[in-house]
Design a protein around this motif. Structure first.
Motif, PDB file in Angstrom:
ATOM      1  N   PRO A  63     -40.946 -72.392 -26.679  1.00 52.91           N
ATOM      2  CA  PRO A  63     -41.605 -72.235 -27.974  1.00 52.91           C
ATOM      3  C   PRO A  63     -41.320 -70.869 -28.566  1.00 52.91           C
ATOM      4  CG  PRO A  63     -43.178 -72.829 -26.245  1.00 52.91           C
ATOM      5  CD  PRO A  63     -41.858 -72.611 -25.599  1.00 52.91           C
ATOM      6  N   THR A  64     -41.365 -70.825 -29.876  1.00 53.40           N
ATOM      7  CA  THR A  64     -41.139 -69.554 -30.542  1.00 53.40           C
ATOM      8  C   THR A  64     -42.336 -68.641 -30.318  1.00 53.40           C
ATOM      9  OG1 THR A  64     -42.140 -70.327 -32.576  1.00 53.40           O
ATOM     10  CG2 THR A  64     -39.756 -70.619 -32.365  1.00 53.40           C
ATOM     11  N   ALA A  65     -42.170 -67.374 -30.592  1.00 49.94           N
ATOM     12  CA  ALA A  65     -43.239 -66.399 -30.397  1.00 49.94           C
ATOM     13  C   ALA A  65     -44.438 -66.714 -31.280  1.00 49.94           C
ATOM     14  CB  ALA A  65     -42.725 -64.995 -30.688  1.00 49.94           C
ATOM     15  N   LYS A  66     -44.210 -67.387 -32.430  1.00 51.80           N
ATOM     16  CA  LYS A  66     -45.311 -67.681 -33.344  1.00 51.80           C
ATOM     17  C   LYS A  66     -46.335 -68.596 -32.690  1.00 51.80           C
ATOM     18  CE  LYS A  66     -46.415 -68.909 -38.035  1.00 51.80           C
ATOM     19  NZ  LYS A  66     -45.949 -69.229 -39.350  1.00 51.80           N
ATOM     20  N   ILE A  67     -45.895 -69.512 -31.832  1.00 51.47           N
ATOM     21  CA  ILE A  67     -46.838 -70.396 -31.174  1.00 51.47           C
ATOM     22  C   ILE A  67     -47.663 -69.625 -30.146  1.00 51.47           C
ATOM     23  CG2 ILE A  67     -47.045 -72.347 -29.595  1.00 51.47           C
ATOM     24  CD1 ILE A  67     -44.857 -73.712 -31.095  1.00 51.47           C
ATOM     25  N   ALA A  68     -47.059 -68.715 -29.435  1.00 51.99           N
ATOM     26  CA  ALA A  68     -47.774 -67.979 -28.393  1.00 51.99           C
ATOM     27  C   ALA A  68     -48.781 -67.001 -28.975  1.00 51.99           C
ATOM     28  CB  ALA A  68     -46.778 -67.246 -27.507  1.00 51.99           C
ATOM     29  N   ASP A  69     -48.532 -66.485 -30.151  1.00 53.52           N
ATOM     30  CA  ASP A  69     -49.448 -65.536 -30.799  1.00 53.52           C
ATOM     31  C   ASP A  69     -50.460 -66.288 -31.647  1.00 53.52           C
ATOM     32  OD1 ASP A  69     -46.709 -63.261 -31.494  1.00 53.52           O
ATOM     33  OD2 ASP A  69     -47.971 -63.457 -29.706  1.00 53.52           O
ATOM     34  N   GLN A  70     -51.354 -65.544 -32.253  1.00 54.09           N
ATOM     35  CA  GLN A  70     -52.294 -66.181 -33.171  1.00 54.09           C
ATOM     36  C   GLN A  70     -51.707 -66.186 -34.577  1.00 54.09           C
ATOM     37  OE1 GLN A  70     -55.712 -63.689 -32.570  1.00 54.09           O
ATOM     38  NE2 GLN A  70     -55.412 -62.656 -34.516  1.00 54.09           N
ATOM     39  N   ALA A  71     -52.243 -67.045 -35.422  1.00 52.79           N
ATOM     40  CA  ALA A  71     -51.773 -67.130 -36.808  1.00 52.79           C
ATOM     41  C   ALA A  71     -52.941 -67.496 -37.707  1.00 52.79           C
ATOM     42  CB  ALA A  71     -50.676 -68.177 -36.924  1.00 52.79           C
ATOM     43  N   THR A  72     -52.843 -67.068 -38.936  1.00 51.44           N
ATOM     44  CA  THR A  72     -53.883 -67.400 -39.907  1.00 51.44           C
ATOM     45  C   THR A  72     -53.375 -68.316 -41.008  1.00 51.44           C
ATOM     46  OG1 THR A  72     -53.371 -65.399 -41.164  1.00 51.44           O
ATOM     47  CG2 THR A  72     -55.143 -65.266 -39.534  1.00 51.44           C
ATOM     48  N   ASP A  73     -52.060 -68.556 -41.045  1.00 54.06           N
ATOM     49  CA  ASP A  73     -51.500 -69.374 -42.121  1.00 54.06           C
ATOM     50  C   ASP A  73     -50.304 -70.203 -41.652  1.00 54.06           C
ATOM     51  OD1 ASP A  73     -49.755 -67.303 -41.724  1.00 54.06           O
ATOM     52  OD2 ASP A  73     -49.457 -66.884 -43.847  1.00 54.06           O
ATOM     53  N   ALA A  98     -50.222 -77.921 -28.591  1.00 52.52           N
ATOM     54  CA  ALA A  98     -51.551 -78.510 -28.493  1.00 52.52           C
ATOM     55  C   ALA A  98     -52.570 -77.440 -28.853  1.00 52.52           C
ATOM     56  CB  ALA A  98     -51.784 -79.016 -27.074  1.00 52.52           C
ATOM     57  N   PHE A  99     -53.571 -77.832 -29.610  1.00 56.01           N
ATOM     58  CA  PHE A  99     -54.604 -76.899 -30.054  1.00 56.01           C
ATOM     59  C   PHE A  99     -55.972 -77.459 -29.707  1.00 56.01           C
ATOM     60  CE2 PHE A  99     -50.974 -76.141 -32.784  1.00 56.01           C
ATOM     61  CZ  PHE A  99     -50.906 -74.752 -32.823  1.00 56.01           C
ATOM     62  N   ARG A 100     -56.848 -76.612 -29.254  1.00 60.14           N
ATOM     63  CA  ARG A 100     -58.251 -76.964 -29.026  1.00 60.14           C
ATOM     64  C   ARG A 100     -58.933 -77.031 -30.394  1.00 60.14           C
ATOM     65  NH1 ARG A 100     -59.661 -79.088 -24.588  1.00 60.14           N
ATOM     66  NH2 ARG A 100     -61.673 -78.067 -24.569  1.00 60.14           N
ATOM     67  N   THR A 101     -59.854 -77.963 -30.542  1.00 60.23           N
ATOM     68  CA  THR A 101     -60.479 -78.193 -31.852  1.00 60.23           C
ATOM     69  C   THR A 101     -61.982 -77.974 -31.842  1.00 60.23           C
ATOM     70  OG1 THR A 101     -60.747 -80.543 -31.331  1.00 60.23           O
ATOM     71  CG2 THR A 101     -58.726 -79.884 -32.485  1.00 60.23           C
ATOM     72  N   THR A 102     -62.519 -77.333 -30.827  1.00 61.05           N
ATOM     73  CA  THR A 102     -63.973 -77.203 -30.699  1.00 61.05           C
ATOM     74  C   THR A 102     -64.632 -76.575 -31.921  1.00 61.05           C
ATOM     75  OG1 THR A 102     -63.600 -75.171 -29.450  1.00 61.05           O
ATOM     76  CG2 THR A 102     -63.983 -77.171 -28.195  1.00 61.05           C
ATOM     77  N   ALA A 125     -59.961 -67.259 -23.998  1.00 65.00           N
ATOM     78  CA  ALA A 125     -59.905 -66.504 -22.740  1.00 65.00           C
ATOM     79  C   ALA A 125     -59.005 -67.170 -21.701  1.00 65.00           C
ATOM     80  CB  ALA A 125     -61.317 -66.336 -22.182  1.00 65.00           C
ATOM     81  N   GLU A 126     -58.849 -68.506 -21.770  1.00 64.31           N
ATOM     82  CA  GLU A 126     -57.984 -69.238 -20.828  1.00 64.31           C
ATOM     83  C   GLU A 126     -56.535 -69.313 -21.296  1.00 64.31           C
ATOM     84  OE1 GLU A 126     -60.958 -70.922 -21.953  1.00 64.31           O
ATOM     85  OE2 GLU A 126     -61.995 -69.903 -20.315  1.00 64.31           O
ATOM     86  N   GLY A 127     -56.241 -68.711 -22.441  1.00 69.26           N
ATOM     87  CA  GLY A 127     -54.878 -68.745 -22.978  1.00 69.26           C
ATOM     88  C   GLY A 127     -54.576 -69.977 -23.814  1.00 69.26           C
TER      89      GLY A 127
END
Length: 138
Positions: A63-73, A98-102, A125-127
């Protein structure tokens, strides 16, 4: 008497002629201008190819670095729900995450597989990547 005999011979002769013509019509079904009819070709069975080694494993691009980091847009294609608290989004031709949706379960209503979406996410916290918002793009 000779007349009756003539009629019998004539009837027999007509009957033989009809039989000969009928047999000729039934026996000669092939057209002179069409292909000749032949018996069916014998079945040929080829042996199954031998497999000498298992198929090589497919390595997917990282995966690209964008997936591993956070993003706002971020933008992508909503692939659907994995379980009650996770979805999958195709972010590029080679990046699926995959994204958690809680935090955004109420925002998933109305989304259908294949919808283009805009979303934000951050790691927990679990990555795991957790969605902070998601909306369908028009």
């Amino acid at each position: 008497m000779k007349k009756a005999m003539k009629h019998k011979h004539l009837s027999a002769l007509v009957l033989v002629a009809v039989l000969i013509l009928s047999l000729g019509a039934l026996g000669g079904c092939a057209r002179p201008d069409g292909p000749a009819v032949s018996s069916p070709a014998p079945e040929v069975s080829a042996p199954a190819p031998e497999v000498s080694s298992p198929a090589p494993e497919v390595t997917l691009p990282a995966p690209t670095a964008k997936i591993a980091d956070q993003a706002t847009d971020a933008e992508g294609v909503y692939n659907g729900q994995i379980d009650n608290n996770s979805i999958e989004i195709q972010m590029s031709p080679t990046d699926v995450a995959a994204f958690r949706t809680t935090e955004v379960n109420d925002q998933l209503e109305g989304l259908e597989d294949g919808d283009r979406v805009k979303f934000g996410y951050k790691p927990n916290a679990e990555g795991q990547l957790v969605l902070t918002f998601i909306e369908k793009m028009e």
